[in-house]
Design an enzyme around this catalytic site. Structure first.
Site, PDB file in Angstrom:
ATOM      1  N   CYS A 127       0.854  -1.184   0.000  1.00 46.80           N
ATOM      2  CA  CYS A 127       0.000   0.000   0.000  1.00 46.80           C
ATOM      3  C   CYS A 127       0.893   1.238   0.000  1.00 46.80           C
ATOM      4  O   CYS A 127       2.088   1.146   0.254  1.00 46.80           O
ATOM      5  CB  CYS A 127      -0.864   0.007   1.250  1.00 46.80           C
ATOM      6  SG  CYS A 127      -1.777  -1.526   1.444  1.00 46.80           S
TER       7      CYS A 127
ATOM      8  N   ARG B 258       1.372   1.889  -5.894  1.00 44.49           N
ATOM      9  CA  ARG B 258       1.639   0.902  -4.836  1.00 44.49           C
ATOM     10  C   ARG B 258       0.383   0.128  -4.438  1.00 44.49           C
ATOM     11  O   ARG B 258       0.458  -0.824  -3.653  1.00 44.49           O
ATOM     12  CB  ARG B 258       2.205   1.603  -3.599  1.00 44.49           C
ATOM     13  CG  ARG B 258       3.521   2.294  -3.845  1.00 44.49           C
ATOM     14  CD  ARG B 258       4.018   2.884  -2.568  1.00 44.49           C
ATOM     15  NE  ARG B 258       4.302   1.858  -1.598  1.00 44.49           N
ATOM     16  CZ  ARG B 258       5.472   1.261  -1.430  1.00 44.49           C
ATOM     17  NH1 ARG B 258       6.481   1.616  -2.172  1.00 44.49           N
ATOM     18  NH2 ARG B 258       5.636   0.342  -0.525  1.00 44.49           N
TER      19      ARG B 258
ATOM     20  N   TRP C  61      -3.863  -1.729  -1.306  1.00 42.05           N
ATOM     21  CA  TRP C  61      -3.827  -2.977  -2.063  1.00 42.05           C
ATOM     22  C   TRP C  61      -4.285  -4.033  -1.069  1.00 42.05           C
ATOM     23  O   TRP C  61      -3.560  -4.384  -0.144  1.00 42.05           O
ATOM     24  CB  TRP C  61      -2.398  -3.258  -2.545  1.00 42.05           C
ATOM     25  CG  TRP C  61      -2.284  -4.421  -3.483  1.00 42.05           C
ATOM     26  CD1 TRP C  61      -2.443  -4.409  -4.843  1.00 42.05           C
ATOM     27  CD2 TRP C  61      -1.959  -5.774  -3.139  1.00 42.05           C
ATOM     28  NE1 TRP C  61      -2.254  -5.665  -5.354  1.00 42.05           N
ATOM     29  CE2 TRP C  61      -1.957  -6.517  -4.335  1.00 42.05           C
ATOM     30  CE3 TRP C  61      -1.690  -6.433  -1.941  1.00 42.05           C
ATOM     31  CZ2 TRP C  61      -1.687  -7.882  -4.374  1.00 42.05           C
ATOM     32  CZ3 TRP C  61      -1.417  -7.794  -1.980  1.00 42.05           C
ATOM     33  CH2 TRP C  61      -1.420  -8.513  -3.192  1.00 42.05           C
TER      34      TRP C  61
ATOM     35  N   ASN D  37       0.956   0.054   6.293  1.00 45.75           N
ATOM     36  CA  ASN D  37       1.347  -0.827   5.191  1.00 45.75           C
ATOM     37  C   ASN D  37       2.041  -2.018   5.832  1.00 45.75           C
ATOM     38  O   ASN D  37       2.880  -1.831   6.710  1.00 45.75           O
ATOM     39  CB  ASN D  37       2.303  -0.055   4.262  1.00 45.75           C
ATOM     40  CG  ASN D  37       2.856  -0.907   3.143  1.00 45.75           C
ATOM     41  OD1 ASN D  37       2.299  -1.944   2.814  1.00 45.75           O
ATOM     42  ND2 ASN D  37       3.954  -0.458   2.568  1.00 45.75           N
ATOM     43  N   GLY D  38       1.685  -3.231   5.434  1.00 44.55           N
ATOM     44  CA  GLY D  38       2.308  -4.413   6.032  1.00 44.55           C
ATOM     45  C   GLY D  38       1.232  -5.386   6.468  1.00 44.55           C
ATOM     46  O   GLY D  38       0.066  -5.265   6.081  1.00 44.55           O
TER      47      GLY D  38
ATOM     48  N   GLU E 151      10.210 -13.102 -20.329  1.00 42.15           N
ATOM     49  CA  GLU E 151       9.886 -11.721 -19.953  1.00 42.15           C
ATOM     50  C   GLU E 151       8.809 -11.145 -20.887  1.00 42.15           C
ATOM     51  O   GLU E 151       7.902 -10.430 -20.450  1.00 42.15           O
ATOM     52  CB  GLU E 151      11.162 -10.860 -19.986  1.00 42.15           C
ATOM     53  CG  GLU E 151      10.969  -9.373 -19.798  1.00 42.15           C
ATOM     54  CD  GLU E 151      10.392  -8.968 -18.432  1.00 42.15           C
ATOM     55  OE1 GLU E 151      10.225  -9.834 -17.555  1.00 42.15           O
ATOM     56  OE2 GLU E 151      10.091  -7.776 -18.275  1.00 42.15           O
TER      57      GLU E 151
ATOM     58  N   LYS F  78       5.255  -9.567 -19.754  1.00 43.54           N
ATOM     59  CA  LYS F  78       4.845  -8.191 -20.073  1.00 43.54           C
ATOM     60  C   LYS F  78       3.467  -8.193 -20.739  1.00 43.54           C
ATOM     61  O   LYS F  78       2.604  -7.390 -20.382  1.00 43.54           O
ATOM     62  CB  LYS F  78       5.836  -7.516 -21.046  1.00 43.54           C
ATOM     63  CG  LYS F  78       7.118  -6.993 -20.470  1.00 43.54           C
ATOM     64  CD  LYS F  78       6.998  -5.837 -19.532  1.00 43.54           C
ATOM     65  CE  LYS F  78       6.862  -6.294 -18.121  1.00 43.54           C
ATOM     66  NZ  LYS F  78       8.021  -6.455 -17.297  1.00 43.54           N
TER      67      LYS F  78
ATOM     68  N   GLU G  40       0.527  -9.481 -18.159  1.00 47.09           N
ATOM     69  CA  GLU G  40       0.204  -8.700 -16.966  1.00 47.09           C
ATOM     70  C   GLU G  40      -0.471  -7.374 -17.305  1.00 47.09           C
ATOM     71  O   GLU G  40      -1.196  -6.831 -16.484  1.00 47.09           O
ATOM     72  CB  GLU G  40       1.423  -8.480 -16.073  1.00 47.09           C
ATOM     73  CG  GLU G  40       2.500  -7.606 -16.650  1.00 47.09           C
ATOM     74  CD  GLU G  40       3.722  -7.454 -15.741  1.00 47.09           C
ATOM     75  OE1 GLU G  40       3.577  -7.538 -14.518  1.00 47.09           O
ATOM     76  OE2 GLU G  40       4.827  -7.260 -16.282  1.00 47.09           O
TER      77      GLU G  40
ATOM     78  N   HIS H 196       7.495 -30.617 -26.545  1.00 46.69           N
ATOM     79  CA  HIS H 196       7.365 -31.654 -25.516  1.00 46.69           C
ATOM     80  C   HIS H 196       6.044 -31.526 -24.764  1.00 46.69           C
ATOM     81  O   HIS H 196       5.981 -31.814 -23.567  1.00 46.69           O
ATOM     82  CB  HIS H 196       8.545 -31.592 -24.543  1.00 46.69           C
ATOM     83  CG  HIS H 196       9.852 -31.909 -25.202  1.00 46.69           C
ATOM     84  ND1 HIS H 196      10.190 -33.179 -25.612  1.00 46.69           N
ATOM     85  CD2 HIS H 196      10.881 -31.111 -25.573  1.00 46.69           C
ATOM     86  CE1 HIS H 196      11.378 -33.154 -26.191  1.00 46.69           C
ATOM     87  NE2 HIS H 196      11.822 -31.897 -26.187  1.00 46.69           N
TER      88      HIS H 196
ATOM     89  N   LYS I 107       3.214  -2.198  -7.239  1.00 40.95           N
ATOM     90  CA  LYS I 107       4.603  -2.001  -7.668  1.00 40.95           C
ATOM     91  C   LYS I 107       5.602  -2.758  -6.797  1.00 40.95           C
ATOM     92  O   LYS I 107       6.508  -3.392  -7.305  1.00 40.95           O
ATOM     93  CB  LYS I 107       4.917  -0.503  -7.670  1.00 40.95           C
ATOM     94  CG  LYS I 107       6.288  -0.156  -8.202  1.00 40.95           C
ATOM     95  CD  LYS I 107       6.359  -0.328  -9.688  1.00 40.95           C
ATOM     96  CE  LYS I 107       7.732  -0.101 -10.261  1.00 40.95           C
ATOM     97  NZ  LYS I 107       7.863  -0.713 -11.596  1.00 40.95           N
TER      98      LYS I 107
END
Ligand code: F6R
Length: 587
Positions: free
Chosen positions: A2, A27, A72, A98-99, A466, A470, A473, A489, A582
């Protein structure tokens, strides 16, 4: 996860908090809230949704002191009741946090049985009630905050205010918190962009620091309240770097900044790099640990270390690192790579390494971060603030620093800077408007697809991983990356007529990759080739001239642009994809 901000000064707090929260919304952006204090009462406002699209009426608020939060969600769904700030039952104490408070259920039962009324499902709400409980027992506000924080298990960055005086208390354990020192005004925030336009002087708080902010800032140790000395640092970041400017989104802005940021990343202190190279060469076992895109950068770098320095590097996802602890000793070197320097899994991995006496080198972007403080040495990416939730410029900066390190290990540091010079020039062209327009056409073709696959061999394999990350997401199109030789396979079963496959190719692996592409083409796949040379088998081709060990830097650029375009076409917010934040400060 957050974003939190506090202000105490001479100006009206509400606008500073609201604008600061907008800067922190990367965030977390489920919901937000703020609270100011004046004449012994709080004015509070909370809302669900992304603060960037909202306005508030500042006349509803009074006071030169206040706190704000952008959330968040972890404990409790997305609702106004669960949005911070949280207040005690009498609305005399307000807290943003936050936490994660691990013992919140026990504390909640205890407080409920003492008559405290809870309005939310959050773990945070225990904090204001606990503070009030200690105040009711006669403690002053600062002592009450301290007593409350000492009861918490888990991680926190907390800012608390009360209606009785103008003191703000900020403290942290395991979640980031930085104090901004303005002209007779002070800020406490989880990240610098929240107040960068007001001051560039900061104090980074350490775990178990408590900052008492009134007419000045006084830092103490939470356990014994002994004063601790913390330096005031000066931030070099430009205010413009944390603004969108002419761009419609930070993602596009940060993509186009890469020519410059690769150059900045290459401006390392050559002597320091050589010293670190010596440590790498002398280590008995080297591990790269990271998460997400940073992990992909490490995977690419392991190929570069193998080819350039003839050195084997273990690359481990930070969240899996504990399983390797029996291979660690005091001769092991752990290289932790993280944009934010606050990723909980990375910090845990570093903790594991230090328990075994291993040395820790970190590569970080955010100065003063927890990772930096927990490392024996740190190299900076120097990419400036990255506001978009997706990493783009910091990914290529990580690659640049790691590439230089590989060359430093064979005492050819200058050759490394030469390789990056070529990349820097090419990236300038790859991010130009004409290339962006060319990729727009591809985005039009792909925008309604259900799946996109990406493949590559050798150095191109981590780029494929990567690229898939990208795309998925930010556009929510399912994308998956494979080693080109591996698709047959099993996963080839998913290829149907017109399934898009993006193939990353280099002259070193062209023959083998093209033969894998043929297997896919034979099943109807729509092939997009990315590399130096076109091939009739490709349905679409994006030319990226060969840059050798800089290919991971240059070849990802068109896909960053493609991912951005797909997001825009599909009406997704490229800067704030759903469910993401983030810095991932939870395990
Ligand atoms: C993807 C992305 C994430 C981060 C990951 C690690 O675009 O940004 O996958 O790379 O969460 O974050 P840091 O580098 O801050 O440790």
């Amino acid at each position: 996860m957050c974003g939190i901000i506090g202000y105490r000064g001479k100006r009206e707090a509400s606008e500073i908090l609201f604008e600061g929260l907008k800067k922190l919304s990367y965030r977390g952006y489920d919901s937000w809230g703020l609270c100011t204090s004046s004449e012994n009462k709080f004015s509070v406002s909370k809302a669900i949704g992304n603060i960037e699209q909202m306005d508030i009426d500042y006349s509803m608020f009074a006071g030169n002191i206040g706190i704000g939060h952008t959330r968040w969600a972890t404990h409790g769904g997305v609702s106004e009741a669960n949005a911070h700030p949280h207040l005690c039952s009498l609305e005399k104490v307000a807290v943003v946090h936050n936490g994660v408070i691990e013992n919140f259920q026990d504390l909640r039962s205890e407080l409920k049985s003492n008559g405290h009324k809870f309005k939310s499902e959050t773990d945070t709400e225990v904090i204001p009630h606990l503070i009030r409980e200690y105040m009711d027992k006669g403690a002053d506000f600062v002592d009450a905050v301290r007593s409350a924080l000492l009861r918490l298990e888990g991680s926190f960055a907390v800012v608390a205010i009360n209606t009785e005086d103008d003191t703000m208390v900020a403290s942290r354990r395991g979640s980031p918190l930085v104090v901004g020192m303005g002209d007779n005004e002070y800020f406490a925030a989880s990240d610098i962009p929240a107040f960068l336009e007001h001051t560039k002087s900061v104090i980074y708080l350490y775990d178990n620091d408590v900052a008492i902010i009134n007419d000045n800032v006084y830092v103490y140790n939470l356990s014994d309240m002994q004063p601790v000395r913390r330096e005031v640092d000066s931030i070099e970041w430009d205010v413009e770097k944390s603004m969108k400017g002419e761009f419609s989104h930070f993602m596009l802005k940060e993509i186009t900044e890469q020519s410059e940021t690769i150059k900045k990343a290459a401006e390392q202190d050559a002597e320091a790099m050589k010293r670190i190279a010596l440590e790498i060469n002398n280590a008995k076992g080297v591990f790269f640990v990271a998460c997400g895109s940073s992990y992909h950068a490490c995977l690419s770098a392991s190929y570069i270390f193998s080819a350039v320095a003839k050195m084997h590097i273990n690359v481990v996802l930070a969240s899996e690192f504990r399983g390797y602890k029996d291979f660690l000793c005091d001769k092991t070197l752990v290289i932790a790579v993280s944009q934010s320097g606050e990723t909980a899994d990375v910090l845990d991995a570093v903790g594991t390494a230090k328990e075994k006496g291993s040395k820790v080198l970190s590569i970080v972007n955010v100065m003063g971060s927890s990772l930096m403080r927990n490392s024996h040495h740190t190299l900076h990416m120097n990419a400036g603030p990255e506001i978009c939730v997706l990493s783009t410029k910091t990914y290529t900066s990580q690659l640049a620093v790691l590439t230089l390190l590989a060359y430093a290990c064979i005492d050819k540091y200058e050759d490394g800077t030469g390789v990056l010079d070529t990349a820097h020039n090419l990236v300038y062209n790859l991010t130009s408007r004409s290339t962006r327009d060319y990729i727009k056409c591809l985005a039009d073709i792909l925008k309604d697809k259900e799946h996109i696959f990406t493949i590559g061999r050798g150095l191109q394999y981590p780029t494929a991983l990567e690229a898939a990350l990208k795309i998925k997401e930010v556009s929510y199109i399912h994308a998956e990356g494979f080693a080109a030789g591996e698709l047959k396979h099993g996963s080839i079963a998913l290829i149907e007529k017109d399934t898009p496959v993006i193939a990353f190719v280099s002259p070193q692996n062209e023959r083998e990759t093209v033969s894998n592409v043929m297997e896919l083409k034979a099943r109807g796949a729509f092939i997009i080739g990315i590399g130096p040379d076109n091939n009739e088998i490709y349905d679409y081709f994006i030319k990226v001239p060969e840059t050798g060990y800089s290919d991971p830097i240059t070849q990802i650029i068109p896909i960053q642009i493609l991912a951005y375009r797909l997001a825009v076409l599909r009406k997704c917010n490229p800067d704030k994809p759903r469910n993401l934040a983030k810095s991932v400060t939870v395990r």
